[in-house]
Design an enzyme around this catalytic site. Structure first.
Site, PDB file in Angstrom:
ATOM      1  N   GLU A 117       0.852  -1.195   0.000  1.00  0.00           N
ATOM      2  CA  GLU A 117       0.000   0.000   0.000  1.00  0.00           C
ATOM      3  C   GLU A 117       0.882   1.237   0.000  1.00  0.00           C
ATOM      4  O   GLU A 117       1.829   1.353   0.785  1.00  0.00           O
ATOM      5  CB  GLU A 117      -0.945   0.043   1.209  1.00  0.00           C
ATOM      6  CG  GLU A 117      -1.847   1.284   1.094  1.00  0.00           C
ATOM      7  CD  GLU A 117      -2.926   1.403   2.157  1.00  0.00           C
ATOM      8  OE1 GLU A 117      -2.979   0.566   3.066  1.00  0.00           O
ATOM      9  OE2 GLU A 117      -3.705   2.375   2.054  1.00  0.00           O
TER      10      GLU A 117
ATOM     11  N   ASP B 244      -2.377  11.952  -3.260  1.00  0.00           N
ATOM     12  CA  ASP B 244      -2.516  13.409  -3.321  1.00  0.00           C
ATOM     13  C   ASP B 244      -2.827  13.832  -4.755  1.00  0.00           C
ATOM     14  O   ASP B 244      -2.082  13.494  -5.673  1.00  0.00           O
ATOM     15  CB  ASP B 244      -1.223  14.073  -2.841  1.00  0.00           C
ATOM     16  CG  ASP B 244      -0.941  13.727  -1.397  1.00  0.00           C
ATOM     17  OD1 ASP B 244      -1.691  14.157  -0.511  1.00  0.00           O
ATOM     18  OD2 ASP B 244       0.038  12.982  -1.149  1.00  0.00           O
TER      19      ASP B 244
ATOM     20  N   LYS C 190      -3.338  21.775  -8.758  1.00  0.00           N
ATOM     21  CA  LYS C 190      -2.877  22.845  -9.657  1.00  0.00           C
ATOM     22  C   LYS C 190      -2.099  22.252 -10.827  1.00  0.00           C
ATOM     23  O   LYS C 190      -1.258  21.365 -10.622  1.00  0.00           O
ATOM     24  CB  LYS C 190      -1.987  23.825  -8.895  1.00  0.00           C
ATOM     25  CG  LYS C 190      -2.754  24.669  -7.904  1.00  0.00           C
ATOM     26  CD  LYS C 190      -1.855  25.665  -7.220  1.00  0.00           C
ATOM     27  CE  LYS C 190      -2.643  26.434  -6.175  1.00  0.00           C
ATOM     28  NZ  LYS C 190      -1.786  26.918  -5.098  1.00  0.00           N
TER      29      LYS C 190
ATOM     30  N   ASP D 298     -10.945  10.711  -5.595  1.00  0.00           N
ATOM     31  CA  ASP D 298     -12.196  11.462  -5.628  1.00  0.00           C
ATOM     32  C   ASP D 298     -12.042  12.705  -6.512  1.00  0.00           C
ATOM     33  O   ASP D 298     -12.864  13.608  -6.466  1.00  0.00           O
ATOM     34  CB  ASP D 298     -12.650  11.870  -4.217  1.00  0.00           C
ATOM     35  CG  ASP D 298     -11.670  12.810  -3.539  1.00  0.00           C
ATOM     36  OD1 ASP D 298     -10.571  13.023  -4.083  1.00  0.00           O
ATOM     37  OD2 ASP D 298     -11.996  13.333  -2.458  1.00  0.00           O
TER      38      ASP D 298
ATOM     39  N   THR E  89     -13.154   5.820   3.348  1.00  0.00           N
ATOM     40  CA  THR E  89     -12.222   6.475   4.274  1.00  0.00           C
ATOM     41  C   THR E  89     -12.682   7.905   4.555  1.00  0.00           C
ATOM     42  O   THR E  89     -13.603   8.420   3.916  1.00  0.00           O
ATOM     43  CB  THR E  89     -10.807   6.560   3.673  1.00  0.00           C
ATOM     44  OG1 THR E  89     -10.882   7.379   2.525  1.00  0.00           O
ATOM     45  CG2 THR E  89     -10.254   5.189   3.341  1.00  0.00           C
ATOM     46  N   LYS E  90     -11.954   8.532   5.469  1.00  0.00           N
ATOM     47  CA  LYS E  90     -12.223   9.930   5.822  1.00  0.00           C
ATOM     48  C   LYS E  90     -12.138  10.810   4.562  1.00  0.00           C
ATOM     49  O   LYS E  90     -12.965  11.675   4.332  1.00  0.00           O
ATOM     50  CB  LYS E  90     -11.171  10.360   6.843  1.00  0.00           C
ATOM     51  CG  LYS E  90     -11.363  11.714   7.426  1.00  0.00           C
ATOM     52  CD  LYS E  90     -10.244  12.019   8.404  1.00  0.00           C
ATOM     53  CE  LYS E  90      -9.628  13.345   8.053  1.00  0.00           C
ATOM     54  NZ  LYS E  90      -8.271  13.501   8.530  1.00  0.00           N
ATOM     55  N   PHE E  91     -11.118  10.541   3.745  1.00  0.00           N
ATOM     56  CA  PHE E  91     -10.926  11.328   2.523  1.00  0.00           C
ATOM     57  C   PHE E  91     -12.112  11.156   1.575  1.00  0.00           C
ATOM     58  O   PHE E  91     -12.570  12.106   0.952  1.00  0.00           O
ATOM     59  CB  PHE E  91      -9.631  10.915   1.822  1.00  0.00           C
ATOM     60  CG  PHE E  91      -8.420  11.506   2.473  1.00  0.00           C
ATOM     61  CD1 PHE E  91      -7.929  12.738   2.082  1.00  0.00           C
ATOM     62  CD2 PHE E  91      -7.780  10.837   3.493  1.00  0.00           C
ATOM     63  CE1 PHE E  91      -6.826  13.298   2.701  1.00  0.00           C
ATOM     64  CE2 PHE E  91      -6.682  11.379   4.120  1.00  0.00           C
ATOM     65  CZ  PHE E  91      -6.197  12.617   3.717  1.00  0.00           C
TER      66      PHE E  91
HETATM   67  C1  LIG Z   1      -4.421  12.190   0.376  1.00  0.00           C
HETATM   68  S1  LIG Z   1      -3.602  11.102   1.454  1.00  0.00           S
HETATM   69  C2  LIG Z   1      -4.616   9.633   1.392  1.00  0.00           C
HETATM   70  C3  LIG Z   1      -4.420   8.727   2.569  1.00  0.00           C
HETATM   71  C4  LIG Z   1      -5.176   7.392   2.570  1.00  0.00           C
HETATM   72  N1  LIG Z   1      -4.771   6.538   1.472  1.00  0.00           N
HETATM   73  C5  LIG Z   1      -6.665   7.546   2.609  1.00  0.00           C
HETATM   74  O1  LIG Z   1      -7.341   7.179   1.647  1.00  0.00           O
HETATM   75  O2  LIG Z   1      -7.174   8.039   3.628  1.00  0.00           O
HETATM   76  C6  LIG Z   1      -2.139  10.625   0.547  1.00  0.00           C
HETATM   77  C7  LIG Z   1      -1.032  10.122   1.434  1.00  0.00           C
HETATM   78  O3  LIG Z   1       0.015   9.610   0.627  1.00  0.00           O
HETATM   79  C8  LIG Z   1       1.258   9.893   1.249  1.00  0.00           C
HETATM   80  N2  LIG Z   1       2.287   9.835   0.201  1.00  0.00           N
HETATM   81  C9  LIG Z   1       2.374  10.605  -0.899  1.00  0.00           C
HETATM   82  N3  LIG Z   1       3.420  10.259  -1.659  1.00  0.00           N
HETATM   83  C10 LIG Z   1       4.033   9.224  -1.014  1.00  0.00           C
HETATM   84  C11 LIG Z   1       5.168   8.444  -1.302  1.00  0.00           C
HETATM   85  N4  LIG Z   1       5.883   8.659  -2.406  1.00  0.00           N
HETATM   86  N5  LIG Z   1       5.529   7.484  -0.427  1.00  0.00           N
HETATM   87  C12 LIG Z   1       4.794   7.266   0.688  1.00  0.00           C
HETATM   88  N6  LIG Z   1       3.688   7.973   1.024  1.00  0.00           N
HETATM   89  C13 LIG Z   1       3.307   8.941   0.174  1.00  0.00           C
HETATM   90  C14 LIG Z   1       1.048  11.253   1.876  1.00  0.00           C
HETATM   91  O4  LIG Z   1       1.936  11.484   2.947  1.00  0.00           O
HETATM   92  C15 LIG Z   1      -0.410  11.169   2.335  1.00  0.00           C
HETATM   93  O5  LIG Z   1      -0.505  10.768   3.662  1.00  0.00           O
END
Ligand SMILES: C[S@@+](CC[C@H](N)C(=O)[O-])C[C@H]1O[C@@H](n2cnc3c(N)ncnc32)[C@H](O)[C@@H]1O
Length: 238
Positions: free
Chosen positions: A71, A146, A150, A182, A217-219
């Site tokens: 994951e 993420d 932009k 989303d 999820t929360k997101f």
């Molecule tokens: C928008 S959050 C979504 C979190 C979770 N998957 C959810 O659905 O609730 C994206 C997460 O990916 C992590 N992330 C982004 N790029 C990453 C990378 N290259 N390696 C590890 N984590 C990463 C960020 O720190 C962030 O916590």
């Protein structure tokens, strides 16, 4: 453009400045709660695997041989813990760079007595390139990466051809890559990029129905509240 496969990016020739690497995350400050800090101390030594620049012995890491799901970016580990509890027969190797998130997942591991999760607190792109050998994974989850809304930040998105080729190379034949978002433009990008990867085949006509194992999820709830849709994309390695 992420170029995780380029060894020169990691080891520039002597005397050459380290090239600028575009990362899919920014290191955010965040508060680690007392509970998370306790979980770090008590469970970190067992469940957090340090980053290493050499291949990881997966059976030794989990203490058993079982299918491995990677994951990327588990956030606070909500979906991770849910799925790991649902599938005790699988091993989950989970990458996240955000320290409070790692603490939160460790706390869930303790609260739910989960045995089948190991965490790497490091950039998943480097984990893929250095710690995982080709054809070692049974599945990959990338949930709500993420979106980098932009236009000038779009290049930071994880799901791009170079990374998807690396992801596909780490999957066994028949193993799956499941992404969800989303953000509609990113959903379209996911579909387009995965369709363009010759090692992968779509399991659906276009977007996939949400697999039952993936919880809201929360997101996702936040996105739904904002009136966004949610899109799942599930491809298999041919
Ligand atoms: C928008 S959050 C979504 C979190 C979770 N998957 C959810 O659905 O609730 C994206 C997460 O990916 C992590 N992330 C982004 N790029 C990453 C990378 N290259 N390696 C590890 N984590 C990463 C960020 O720190 C962030 O916590």
């Amino acid at each position: 453009m992420i170029d995780p496969g380029d060894p020169s990016a990691a080891h520039p020739p002597e005397g050459v400045a380290h090239p600028r690497t575009i990362r899919s995350f920014v290191r955010r400050a965040g508060r680690t709660t007392t509970g998370q800090a306790r979980a770090f101390e008590a469970l970190g030594p067992t469940y957090v695997v340090p980053f290493q620049p050499t291949p990881l012995d997966l059976p030794a890491t989990f203490g058993r041989t079982a299918p491995v799901i990677l994951e990327i970016g588990f956030g606070m580990g909500e979906a991770t813990a849910h799925i790991a509890a649902l599938m005790p027969e699988k091993n989950f190797l989970c990458c996240e760079v955000h320290e409070p998130g790692v603490g939160a997942l460790l706390k869930r591991i303790g609260d739910q007595e989960l045995q089948n999760i190991r965490i790497v607190q490091h950039d998943a792109v480097e984990v893929l390139g250095k710690m995982l050998v080709p054809a070692c994974l049974d599945g990959i989850h990338v949930f709500f990466p993420d979106p980098w809304h932009k236009l000038r930040h779009n290049k930071r998105r994880l799901i791009q051809p170079a990374l998807v080729a690396l992801l596909a190379s780490r999957l066994k034949h028949g193993a799956y890559l499941h992404c969800a978002t989303d953000w509609e433009p990113y959903a379209q990008q996911m579909l387009e990029v995965l369709r363009g990867e010759v090692m992968l085949r779509n399991t659906a006509e276009g977007f996939a129905p949400k697999p039952e194992y993936r919880p809201e999820t929360k997101f996702e709830r936040r996105g739904l509240r904002l009136g966004h849709g949610v899109w799942d994309v599930v491809f298999r390695k041919v």
